[in-house]
Design a protein around this motif. Structure first.
Motif, short mmCIF file in Angstrom:
data_model
loop_
_atom_site.label_atom_id
_atom_site.label_comp_id
_atom_site.label_asym_id
_atom_site.label_seq_id
_atom_site.Cartn_x
_atom_site.Cartn_y
_atom_site.Cartn_z
N ALA A 73 0.95 -1.49 -0.35
CA ALA A 73 0.07 -0.02 -0.34
C ALA A 73 0.66 1.23 -0.05
O ALA A 73 0.26 2.14 -0.84
CB ALA A 73 -0.76 -0.27 1.21
N ILE A 74 2.09 1.16 1.01
CA ILE A 74 2.93 2.53 0.93
C ILE A 74 3.81 2.61 -0.53
O ILE A 74 3.75 3.80 -1.17
CB ILE A 74 3.84 2.62 1.82
CG1 ILE A 74 3.31 2.47 3.26
CG2 ILE A 74 4.70 3.20 1.71
CD1 ILE A 74 4.25 1.74 4.45
N ALA A 75 4.40 1.42 -1.30
CA ALA A 75 4.83 1.39 -2.51
C ALA A 75 3.10 1.91 -3.42
O ALA A 75 3.63 3.32 -4.50
CB ALA A 75 4.94 -0.01 -2.88
N ILE A 76 2.37 1.41 -3.43
CA ILE A 76 1.24 2.41 -3.96
C ILE A 76 0.91 3.75 -3.72
O ILE A 76 0.72 4.35 -4.62
CB ILE A 76 0.04 1.36 -4.41
CG1 ILE A 76 -0.30 0.05 -4.54
CG2 ILE A 76 -1.10 2.05 -4.65
CD1 ILE A 76 -0.02 0.48 -5.93
N MET A 77 1.07 4.10 -2.64
CA MET A 77 0.75 5.78 -2.58
C MET A 77 1.44 6.40 -2.53
O MET A 77 1.63 7.52 -3.55
CB MET A 77 0.67 5.21 -0.96
CG MET A 77 0.31 7.14 -0.46
SD MET A 77 0.41 7.18 1.20
CE MET A 77 1.23 6.74 1.88
N LEU A 78 2.91 5.97 -2.82
CA LEU A 78 4.64 6.53 -3.24
C LEU A 78 4.11 6.77 -4.82
O LEU A 78 4.43 8.07 -5.49
CB LEU A 78 5.38 5.81 -2.62
CG LEU A 78 4.98 6.32 -1.31
CD1 LEU A 78 7.14 5.08 -1.30
CD2 LEU A 78 5.81 7.75 -1.48
N CYS A 79 3.81 5.68 -6.04
CA CYS A 79 3.39 6.03 -7.36
C CYS A 79 2.55 6.71 -7.32
O CYS A 79 2.49 7.85 -8.04
CB CYS A 79 3.15 4.40 -7.49
SG CYS A 79 4.87 3.21 -7.42
N TYR A 80 0.63 6.86 -7.12
CA TYR A 80 0.03 6.96 -8.12
C TYR A 80 -0.89 8.27 -7.03
O TYR A 80 -1.89 8.61 -7.17
CB TYR A 80 -0.91 6.33 -7.59
CG TYR A 80 -0.43 4.75 -8.20
CD1 TYR A 80 -0.48 5.36 -9.54
CD2 TYR A 80 -0.33 3.53 -8.08
CE1 TYR A 80 -0.17 3.93 -10.65
CE2 TYR A 80 0.41 2.64 -8.94
CZ TYR A 80 0.53 2.55 -10.67
OH TYR A 80 1.21 1.48 -10.81
N LEU A 81 -0.17 8.66 -5.73
CA LEU A 81 -0.99 9.50 -4.98
C LEU A 81 -1.38 11.26 -5.71
O LEU A 81 -1.89 11.34 -5.48
CB LEU A 81 0.33 9.52 -3.45
CG LEU A 81 -0.22 10.25 -2.96
CD1 LEU A 81 -1.48 10.15 -1.54
CD2 LEU A 81 0.28 11.58 -1.44
N LYS A 82 0.13 11.22 -7.07
CA LYS A 82 -0.65 12.76 -7.07
C LYS A 82 -1.21 12.32 -8.11
O LYS A 82 -2.37 13.40 -8.40
CB LYS A 82 0.72 12.95 -7.60
CG LYS A 82 1.52 12.55 -8.80
CD LYS A 82 3.17 12.94 -9.40
CE LYS A 82 3.95 13.32 -8.65
NZ LYS A 82 5.49 13.87 -8.95
N PHE A 83 -1.47 11.30 -8.66
CA PHE A 83 -2.37 11.22 -9.54
C PHE A 83 -3.92 10.97 -9.01
O PHE A 83 -4.98 11.52 -9.93
CB PHE A 83 -1.98 10.02 -10.65
CG PHE A 83 -0.98 10.43 -11.44
CD1 PHE A 83 -0.77 11.66 -12.16
CD2 PHE A 83 0.29 9.00 -10.94
CE1 PHE A 83 0.58 11.00 -13.02
CE2 PHE A 83 1.79 9.56 -11.36
CZ PHE A 83 1.36 10.09 -12.62
#
Length: 232
Positions: A73-83
């Motif tokens: 979940a942290i990896a997903i957040m870092l990758c897609y947070l801005k989108f």
């Protein structure tokens, strides 16, 4: 004393629980649909083609299931947070990635049990690829699709670790609502929402077990249906 007051509160439109229930059901249903579509496509590529790198496809799909949910979940957040910040998409992506291996494994198992000669016979009879898939291949995968749908629905419905990190107040799901109630001391409301989750998951898993008994699907997936597989 026994009371239904907490359950009456759950269906009050002015209370946030009803929206969370809708969110959970919608996300779980979308996760099922996407996982089934991707699962059957990737399983067919791996089992029915000679495409270079198809082994890598299987390895990548299965790799996601091994990652701890919170780290994922942290990896997903870092990758897609801005989108996708504050949207359901940022939840749907990890839901699909974590549950896709279930659909993929079951479809691969189904294709291994279905003789490729059946598809070859259809081609010899003049059927195209599309007709062969619709009238030969997909009907043979009905049981795999059904069990995949039930398992994925139950697992997505109760998902907590990733949801707790990625949800916002307006995208809350049932599991995060339970966590919020526990943090504020509203144990009775937390228990009521938890019971809704348990009942929905139990129905899905009982349906999956019924198909398991009838079709004799792999033992590791029977353990998932029994609820003995830990949430990674």
């Amino acid at each position: 004393a026994m009371t239904m007051k907490n359950f009456e509160t759950l269906i009050d439109p002015s209370f946030p629980v009803l929206a969370a229930i809708r969110h959970s059901l919608s996300l779980a249903s979308l996760t099922v649909v996407i996982c089934l579509l991707l699962g059957v496509i990737f399983a067919w590529i791996v089992e029915r083609t000679s495409l270079k790198g198809r082994g890598a496809i299987a390895a990548i799909i299965m790799l996601t299931y091994g990652f701890p949910a919170m780290i994922f979940a942290i990896a997903i957040m870092l990758c897609y947070l801005k989108f996708f910040y504050g949207t359901f998409t940022i939840l749907l992506i990890p839901y699909v990635a974590k549950n896709l291996p279930i659909a993929f494994t079951l479809f691969v198992s189904g294709l291994k049990q279905a003789a490729p000669e059946l598809e070859e016979a259809a081609h010899v009879a003049g059927a195209g690829w599309k007709q062969t898939m619709i009238h030969v291949s997909l009907p043979l995968l009905k049981s795999s699709a059904w069990v995949s749908a039930m398992l994925i629905f139950a697992l997505a419905l109760r998902e907590l670790s990733m949801s707790a990190i990625l949800t916002q107040p307006r995208t809350a799901v049932m599991s995060t609502v339970v966590l919020g109630f526990l943090e504020t001391g509203a144990v009775e409301m937390a228990a009521a929402v938890s019971l809704v989750i348990v009942v929905l998951c139990l129905v899905a898993l009982l349906l999956a077990k019924a198909v398991f008994r009838e079709r004799g699907l792999p033992r590791v997936l029977k353990r998932m249906a029994d609820g003995r597989t830990a949430d990674p």
